[in-house]
Design a protein around this motif. Structure first.
Motif, short mmCIF file in Angstrom:
data_model
loop_
_atom_site.label_atom_id
_atom_site.label_comp_id
_atom_site.label_asym_id
_atom_site.label_seq_id
_atom_site.Cartn_x
_atom_site.Cartn_y
_atom_site.Cartn_z
N SER A 45 0.84 -1.21 0.00
CA SER A 45 0.00 0.00 0.00
C SER A 45 0.86 1.25 0.00
O SER A 45 0.55 2.24 -0.67
N ASP A 156 -6.42 -1.56 -4.41
CA ASP A 156 -5.71 -2.14 -3.27
C ASP A 156 -6.64 -3.12 -2.55
O ASP A 156 -7.58 -2.71 -1.88
N GLU A 157 -6.39 -4.40 -2.74
CA GLU A 157 -7.20 -5.48 -2.15
C GLU A 157 -8.70 -5.32 -2.44
O GLU A 157 -9.51 -5.33 -1.51
MG MG Z 1 -1.95 -2.78 2.26
#
Ligand code: MG
Ligand code: ADP
Length: 253
Positions: A45, A156-157
């Motif tokens: 991240s 992100d995810e």
């Molecule tokens: Mg992360």
């Protein structure tokens, strides 16, 4: 020849004494889905947020579509789409109202219905954000990354916590976005997902890239090194059983 749209060189990031990103270099090619894989805390991240212009780097260079992050961050912002954490949406606004809000922020023209159609949420146009299922929330937040018609989107995810049907549905959406010409950078903890989606992946551990290649080539390299699975691989896994028994249809009443 593959043409890089993102070039990261010797990128570092320290939080106080702690070096979260320790000199990583990689290119992302135009039109690919590029995966960042790695355990929690690896620096995924942090790396994404630096490229997204949301976090200051400590060292190294980042070039996005020919523009240097140090000198042209505003120009970079205009050509990227960043998926917000779903907690960032006003829960009591409906989807049309939320899109109007974003369109206003970006000063772009975009018909909310056209955008909702892209992510199969037209019939939810008047629903409040908080009334959506987990998968619908993720689809909506991916839709908002497309408002400024970006060249690159960052996810992100995006599939964490979704049921298998919603996860597959999101794979189709991400592939479609890529097939329409947008470069995609994604992080995930699901290796099956990375195998299906990603043209190439970088594996990050403790702030360093320890492998980068297509999933297929990484697997072939491991096998060539003498690795063997202990058990004979079955022709299906439990997720196949689950999908076979419960169907591919989305469950988001
Ligand atoms: Mg992360
Ligand atoms: P990942 O996304 O791979 O799980 P992160 O990039 O979020 O990893 O975090 C990398 C490391 O940096 C972790 O050890 C995390 O605790 C630390 N970290 C992240 N953000 C901060 C911050 N704002 N201040 C201090 N440490 C941070």
């Amino acid at each position: 020849m593959k043409e890089p749209i993102i070039q990261v060189k010797d990128l570092t990031k320290s939080y106080g004494d702690f070096e979260a990103v320790r000199g990583i270099s990689f290119d992302v090619y135009k039109g690919e889905i590029f995966g960042l894989l790695g355990p929690n805390g690896a620096g995924k991240s942090t790396t994404l947020e630096i490229i997204e212009t949301l976090r200051q780097k400590s060292g190294g260079t980042v070039i996005v579509d020919g523009m240097n992050l140090d000198t042209d961050p505003e120009a970079i912002k205009k050509i990227i789409g960043v998926q917000l954490q779903t907690a960032g949406f006003y829960p009591n606004l409906n989807l049309t109202e939320l899109i109007h809000l974003f369109v206003g922020l970006y000063q772009m023209q975009m018909d909310p219905m056209e955008l909702l159609a892209k992510v199969d949420l037209v019939d939810k146009a008047k629903s409040k954000f908080k009334e959506l299922s987990g998968g619908q929330k993720q689809r909506f937040s991916i839709a908002t990354t497309l408002i400024n018609r970006p060249k690159i989107i960052f996810l992100d995810e995006p599939t964490t916590g979704l049921d298998p049907q919603a996860r597959r549905n999101l794979w189709d959406l991400i592939l479609e976005i890529r097939n329409n010409g947008t470069t995609v950078i994604i992080t995930t903890h699901y290796m099956d997902e990375a195998e299906v989606l990603c043209d190439r992946v970088a594996i990050i551990d403790s702030g360093k890239i320890i492998g980068i290649n297509s999933p297929n080539q990484l697997i072939d390299e491991l096998v060539e090194s003498g690795f063997e699975k202990v058990k004979e691989v079955k022709k299906a896994n439990l997720e196949d059983v689950f999908i076979h028994m419960t169907g591919k249809q989305l469950r988001e009443a």
